[in-house]
Design a protein around this motif. Structure first.
Motif, PDB file in Angstrom:
ATOM      1  N   GLY A 164       0.775  -1.234   0.000  1.00 26.68           N
ATOM      2  CA  GLY A 164       0.000   0.000   0.000  1.00 26.68           C
ATOM      3  C   GLY A 164       0.803   1.279   0.000  1.00 26.68           C
ATOM      4  O   GLY A 164       0.230   2.368   0.077  1.00 26.68           O
ATOM      5  N   THR A 176     -11.441   1.869  -8.934  1.00 29.43           N
ATOM      6  CA  THR A 176     -10.401   0.904  -9.267  1.00 29.43           C
ATOM      7  C   THR A 176     -11.076  -0.421  -9.577  1.00 29.43           C
ATOM      8  O   THR A 176     -11.875  -0.917  -8.777  1.00 29.43           O
ATOM      9  CB  THR A 176      -9.405   0.720  -8.101  1.00 29.43           C
ATOM     10  OG1 THR A 176      -8.711   1.955  -7.871  1.00 29.43           O
ATOM     11  CG2 THR A 176      -8.388  -0.378  -8.416  1.00 29.43           C
ATOM     12  N   ASP A 182      -8.802  -8.812  -4.595  1.00 26.14           N
ATOM     13  CA  ASP A 182      -8.254  -7.545  -4.129  1.00 26.14           C
ATOM     14  C   ASP A 182      -6.789  -7.723  -3.771  1.00 26.14           C
ATOM     15  O   ASP A 182      -6.379  -8.767  -3.260  1.00 26.14           O
ATOM     16  CB  ASP A 182      -9.010  -7.057  -2.891  1.00 26.14           C
ATOM     17  CG  ASP A 182     -10.363  -6.452  -3.240  1.00 26.14           C
ATOM     18  OD1 ASP A 182     -10.830  -6.679  -4.370  1.00 26.14           O
ATOM     19  OD2 ASP A 182     -10.936  -5.768  -2.379  1.00 26.14           O
ATOM     20  N   LEU A 186      -4.477  -2.249  -1.779  1.00 28.25           N
ATOM     21  CA  LEU A 186      -5.682  -1.455  -2.023  1.00 28.25           C
ATOM     22  C   LEU A 186      -6.379  -1.060  -0.726  1.00 28.25           C
ATOM     23  O   LEU A 186      -7.158  -0.114  -0.698  1.00 28.25           O
ATOM     24  CB  LEU A 186      -6.667  -2.238  -2.900  1.00 28.25           C
ATOM     25  CG  LEU A 186      -6.209  -2.603  -4.316  1.00 28.25           C
ATOM     26  CD1 LEU A 186      -7.288  -3.414  -5.016  1.00 28.25           C
ATOM     27  CD2 LEU A 186      -5.882  -1.357  -5.118  1.00 28.25           C
ATOM     28  N   HIS A 187      -6.108  -1.795   0.353  1.00 25.38           N
ATOM     29  CA  HIS A 187      -6.839  -1.583   1.599  1.00 25.38           C
ATOM     30  C   HIS A 187      -5.962  -1.098   2.751  1.00 25.38           C
ATOM     31  O   HIS A 187      -6.468  -0.829   3.836  1.00 25.38           O
ATOM     32  CB  HIS A 187      -7.526  -2.887   2.012  1.00 25.38           C
ATOM     33  CG  HIS A 187      -8.524  -3.365   1.007  1.00 25.38           C
ATOM     34  ND1 HIS A 187      -9.799  -2.858   0.920  1.00 25.38           N
ATOM     35  CD2 HIS A 187      -8.415  -4.290   0.017  1.00 25.38           C
ATOM     36  CE1 HIS A 187     -10.437  -3.453  -0.073  1.00 25.38           C
ATOM     37  NE2 HIS A 187      -9.622  -4.326  -0.634  1.00 25.38           N
ATOM     38  N   ARG A 192      -5.663   3.041   0.291  1.00 25.24           N
ATOM     39  CA  ARG A 192      -7.120   3.234   0.220  1.00 25.24           C
ATOM     40  C   ARG A 192      -7.506   4.680  -0.069  1.00 25.24           C
ATOM     41  O   ARG A 192      -8.644   4.953  -0.440  1.00 25.24           O
ATOM     42  CB  ARG A 192      -7.760   2.767   1.524  1.00 25.24           C
ATOM     43  CG  ARG A 192      -7.204   3.385   2.766  1.00 25.24           C
ATOM     44  CD  ARG A 192      -7.688   2.658   4.012  1.00 25.24           C
ATOM     45  NE  ARG A 192      -6.793   2.879   5.135  1.00 25.24           N
ATOM     46  CZ  ARG A 192      -6.922   2.286   6.299  1.00 25.24           C
ATOM     47  NH1 ARG A 192      -7.902   1.445   6.487  1.00 25.24           N
ATOM     48  NH2 ARG A 192      -6.075   2.506   7.266  1.00 25.24           N
ATOM     49  N   THR A 195      -7.695   4.663  -4.179  1.00 28.31           N
ATOM     50  CA  THR A 195      -8.436   3.681  -4.973  1.00 28.31           C
ATOM     51  C   THR A 195      -9.818   4.130  -5.420  1.00 28.31           C
ATOM     52  O   THR A 195     -10.328   3.636  -6.419  1.00 28.31           O
ATOM     53  CB  THR A 195      -8.614   2.377  -4.179  1.00 28.31           C
ATOM     54  OG1 THR A 195      -9.373   2.661  -2.991  1.00 28.31           O
ATOM     55  CG2 THR A 195      -7.269   1.779  -3.788  1.00 28.31           C
ATOM     56  N   ASP A 197     -13.757   3.875  -5.327  1.00 26.36           N
ATOM     57  CA  ASP A 197     -14.573   2.668  -5.143  1.00 26.36           C
ATOM     58  C   ASP A 197     -13.886   1.491  -5.823  1.00 26.36           C
ATOM     59  O   ASP A 197     -13.443   1.599  -6.972  1.00 26.36           O
ATOM     60  CB  ASP A 197     -15.968   2.863  -5.728  1.00 26.36           C
ATOM     61  CG  ASP A 197     -16.759   3.934  -4.997  1.00 26.36           C
ATOM     62  OD1 ASP A 197     -16.498   4.150  -3.796  1.00 26.36           O
ATOM     63  OD2 ASP A 197     -17.624   4.568  -5.636  1.00 26.36           O
ATOM     64  N   ILE A 198     -13.826   0.365  -5.134  1.00 23.12           N
ATOM     65  CA  ILE A 198     -13.143  -0.820  -5.661  1.00 23.12           C
ATOM     66  C   ILE A 198     -14.169  -1.810  -6.203  1.00 23.12           C
ATOM     67  O   ILE A 198     -15.157  -2.131  -5.538  1.00 23.12           O
ATOM     68  CB  ILE A 198     -12.282  -1.481  -4.572  1.00 23.12           C
ATOM     69  CG1 ILE A 198     -11.197  -0.515  -4.092  1.00 23.12           C
ATOM     70  CG2 ILE A 198     -11.638  -2.771  -5.102  1.00 23.12           C
ATOM     71  CD1 ILE A 198     -10.419  -1.023  -2.894  1.00 23.12           C
ATOM     72  N   SER A 219      -9.708 -10.439   5.117  1.00 16.73           N
ATOM     73  CA  SER A 219      -9.727  -9.130   5.761  1.00 16.73           C
ATOM     74  C   SER A 219     -10.736  -9.139   6.901  1.00 16.73           C
ATOM     75  O   SER A 219     -11.745  -9.849   6.850  1.00 16.73           O
ATOM     76  CB  SER A 219     -10.094  -8.039   4.752  1.00 16.73           C
ATOM     77  OG  SER A 219     -11.374  -8.292   4.208  1.00 16.73           O
ATOM     78  N   ASP A 221     -13.379  -6.966   9.049  1.00 16.28           N
ATOM     79  CA  ASP A 221     -14.155  -5.733   9.018  1.00 16.28           C
ATOM     80  C   ASP A 221     -15.057  -5.652  10.242  1.00 16.28           C
ATOM     81  O   ASP A 221     -15.105  -6.553  11.073  1.00 16.28           O
ATOM     82  CB  ASP A 221     -14.962  -5.618   7.718  1.00 16.28           C
ATOM     83  CG  ASP A 221     -15.919  -6.788   7.521  1.00 16.28           C
ATOM     84  OD1 ASP A 221     -16.281  -7.456   8.526  1.00 16.28           O
ATOM     85  OD2 ASP A 221     -16.317  -7.039   6.377  1.00 16.28           O
TER      86      ASP A 221
END
Length: 260
Positions: A164, A176, A182, A186-187, A192, A195, A197-198, A219, A221
Motif C-alpha cells: 500500500g 479501481t 483484491d 488497495l486496503h 485506500r 483507490t 470505489d473498488i 480481511s 471488518d
C-alpha cells in the motif's frame, strides 16, 4: 478475496492451464470485463482517454481501447512507447487497437492532449516494484492527475500492491477495477486514499473455483467483529474470554500496534 502478487500470479497461471488460455486470450478476457464494468459505471461517456505504460497493464489498456472503438466510443490512447515492435504480447494488443481505428499517441512532455469525458489508468499494474521513474511521474501528471473521473485498471499506478505504499505521483482514482482478487495494498497504509470505489472482477470464473484454486487472505471488518463481540456480564473478567492476538502496522509505522 485478498491476495498478494505472488498468489495472484499463481492463480492466473492455474486458470490459464486449466482452461487452455494463452496469455493474450486471458488479457482479452480481462479487457472485455473492464469494458463492461466501465460502461455500466459511465453509460453516457463517449470520449475516453486510455493511458498505457509498458507492461501487461498497457496491453489491457490497448485491447480495451479497441473494444471501446468497436462500441462507437471515441478513444484517445496515450502510450509510453510504440509497441509495434518488441514483446509479442504487447505487439498483438497494439495491432488489435490499431486495426479498430485507434492510433495511439506516444507520450511526450511537450504535447497538449484533447480533453475527454473519462480517463482510464493503464500505466502500471502489479509488476511495479518501487518508486515511479521521472518519466512515469511526468506522464501521470500530464495525462491523469487532476482529470476526473479516473478509472484505474487493477490498481492505481504508483501504488505498491503488497504493502500500500504510494509514490508522490500515484494516481488518485475515482474507481479501481481489480482482477480476480483484491490486492493487499488497495486496503492498507495510504493505498485506500487512492483507490476510490473498488470493483472486483472474477472474469467469468466462479468465486468458489477461485477460492479453491488460489490461496487467499481474509480481511477483518466491523461486521465480522460485531458477530464475535458479544455482550459480557458486568462481573466478568479477562480470564474468561480466551486470548487476543493484535496484528497491525505497515512498513516503518509500528507505533499504533505497539501502543495497543
Amino acid at each position: 478475496m485478498l491476495m498478494t502478487v505472488k498468489q495472484i500470479r499463481d492463480l492466473e497461471q492455474q486458470l490459464k492451464d486449466q482452461y487452455h488460455l494463452s496469455e493474450y486470450e486471458f488479457m482479452h478476457r480481462a479487457a472485455d470485463h473492464f469494458f463492461s464494468t466501465i460502461s455500466s459505471l459511465y453509460p453516457s461517456s463517449k470520449h475516453w482517454r486510455i493511458v498505457c505504460g509498458t507492461g501487461n497493464n498497457a496491453g489491457d489498456g490497448l485491447i480495451l481501447a479497441g473494444i471501446a472503438a468497436e462500441n462507437n466510443i471515441t478513444v484517445q490512447v496515450i502510450a509510453s512507447q510504440d509497441f509495434s515492435e518488441g514483446k509479442a504480447l504487447l505487439k498483438k494488443a497494439w495491432k488489435f487497437c490499431q486495426e479498430r481505428g485507434v492510433h495511439p499517441l506516444i507520450y511526450t512532455t511537450e504535447q497538449n492532449y484533447q480533453p475527454t469525458d473519462l480517463c482510464i489508468d493503464a500505466v502500471l499494474g502489479i509488476g511495479i516494484q518501487g518508486p515511479l521513474s521521472e518519466h512515469y511521474r511526468n506522464m501521470i501528471s500530464d495525462t491523469l492527475v487532476g482529470k476526473k473521473p479516473i478509472v484505474s485498471l487493477d490498481l492505481p499506478s504508483g501504488l505498491l500492491p503488497d504493502n500500500g505504499q504510494v509514490d508522490k505521483s500515484t494516481v488518485r482514482a475515482t474507481h479501481t477495477i481489480t482482477v480476480l482478487a483484491d490486492k493487499l495494498g488497495l486496503h492498507g497504509y495510504k493505498g485506500r486514499l487512492h483507490t476510490g470505489d473498488i470493483h472486483r472482477l472474477s472474469l467469468g470464473f466462479k468465486d468458489s473455483e477461485l477460492q479453491r484454486m488460489g490461496t487467499s487472505l481474509q480481511s477483518v471488518d466491523s461486521n465480522m467483529l460485531s458477530e464475535r463481540w458479544k455482550n459480557r456480564p458486568a462481573d466478568s473478567h479477562k480470564g474468561q474470554f480466551g486470548r487476543l492476538v493484535l496484528i497491525g502496522s505497515f512498513d516503518a509505522y509500528p507505533g499504533a500496534i505497539c501502543l495497543a
